[in-house]
Design a protein around this motif. Sequence first.
Motif, short mmCIF file in Angstrom:
data_model
loop_
_atom_site.label_atom_id
_atom_site.label_comp_id
_atom_site.label_asym_id
_atom_site.label_seq_id
_atom_site.Cartn_x
_atom_site.Cartn_y
_atom_site.Cartn_z
N MET A 227 0.92 -1.14 0.10
CA MET A 227 0.07 0.01 0.06
C MET A 227 0.87 1.30 0.05
O MET A 227 1.76 1.31 0.80
N ASN A 228 0.84 2.28 -0.86
CA ASN A 228 1.53 3.29 -0.87
C ASN A 228 1.16 4.42 0.01
O ASN A 228 -0.11 4.53 0.16
N VAL B 27 14.55 8.84 -2.05
CA VAL B 27 13.07 8.20 -1.43
C VAL B 27 12.67 9.32 -0.61
O VAL B 27 11.55 9.73 -0.23
N VAL B 28 13.52 10.19 0.05
CA VAL B 28 13.50 11.44 0.97
C VAL B 28 13.68 12.75 0.04
O VAL B 28 14.83 12.68 -0.08
N LEU C 110 7.02 6.50 1.70
CA LEU C 110 7.15 5.43 2.75
C LEU C 110 7.38 4.06 2.00
O LEU C 110 7.86 3.14 2.47
N SER C 111 6.77 3.71 1.01
CA SER C 111 6.55 2.46 0.33
C SER C 111 7.79 2.04 -0.18
O SER C 111 8.16 0.85 -0.63
N TYR D 104 -0.40 10.37 3.88
CA TYR D 104 -1.37 10.35 2.81
C TYR D 104 -1.23 9.31 1.88
O TYR D 104 -0.21 8.68 1.69
N ALA D 105 -2.21 9.09 1.08
CA ALA D 105 -2.24 7.84 -0.12
C ALA D 105 -1.63 8.36 -1.45
O ALA D 105 -1.39 7.25 -2.06
N VAL D 106 -0.85 9.62 -1.20
CA VAL D 106 -0.05 10.02 -2.40
C VAL D 106 1.28 10.71 -1.83
O VAL D 106 1.09 11.22 -0.96
N CYS D 107 2.26 10.42 -2.40
CA CYS D 107 3.35 11.18 -2.05
C CYS D 107 3.58 12.63 -2.95
O CYS D 107 3.94 12.40 -3.97
#
Length: 306
Positions: free
Chosen positions: A1-2, A107-108, A159-160, A210-213
């Motif tokens: 899950m992203n 990623v960060v 996070l994914s 959130y559900a999106v980055c």
Amino acid sequence: MNKGLTLTMIFQANSLNYGEGMGNISELKKFSRGNGQMYTFASRQSLRYDIVRLGHELFNWNLQTVSNDEGTIQFKKDATIEDSEEMDLFGYMKTVKGKSALTREAVVRVTPAISLEPYKSDMDFLNNMGMAQRIGESNNLANIEQHHSLYTYTVTIDLSKIGEDGPVSLSPDEKSKRVTQLLTILNLLNRRIRGRQENLSPLFIIGGIYAVCNPFFLGRIQLRPEHTGFELDTSLLQDGLEKKFFVHEIKHHTHIGMASGVFNNEEDLSGMLPSKQVHSVQGMFDYLIDKVKSYYLVDEYEGTTN
């Protein structure tokens, strides 16, 4: 899950990043806007340097992963994200002669820290009189630009993708540990520069998981100077809160962390969200660390939603 974690933060500091300079004048890194105002900034690279420095000092992050392979200073060919928190969080590029470079995207992602108050050409006059007098010599003179201001920057974490790089897949415990350590560093962030140690710990934070980055509140921090202090423009922040991502409403997943007594319109800022979504600065980081642990250690094992 992203899942994506994003934080837009404000801190207060003095003269954070100097450039090349001219003659005996040390110049701050700065830029001009179309309205004629000039602003100083601390580069993304300087912030990353201090994040990694504190990672090593506080959590013993492994920094012994660099070599001069192929005549280029870079991460070692055999080093992986398992060996290096820095490579995992901030990515890498390894060049190999005659072959395509091996790369990993960050990623960060960290933006420059940009001053919210315009630079007014303040200068400090320096000399080394104390040392010169010891040996009966004339002292050397120098000028250094100074700017004390509130600054804002944004950090976005996918996070994914933490702990995932090709065949390397770290345990949920290790993924959680690395992100919680990073959040702890952001809470305690400081910068050593020219004999000073500046405190970059946030005074105001807005963001969440959130559900999106996506850096939802990047560019939405504006300061309104008042005779007795400062106010943050709530209209831009409110506009960000009203955005939607498919069925997900941003405001329902957004939290605010705020130090008391910094902004004159503290009540207006607190009123943008329900009270359970408004925290102290430490409370904000405690909330995020708890959610990160839940994401890696509960969701990945049980398949629940965050």
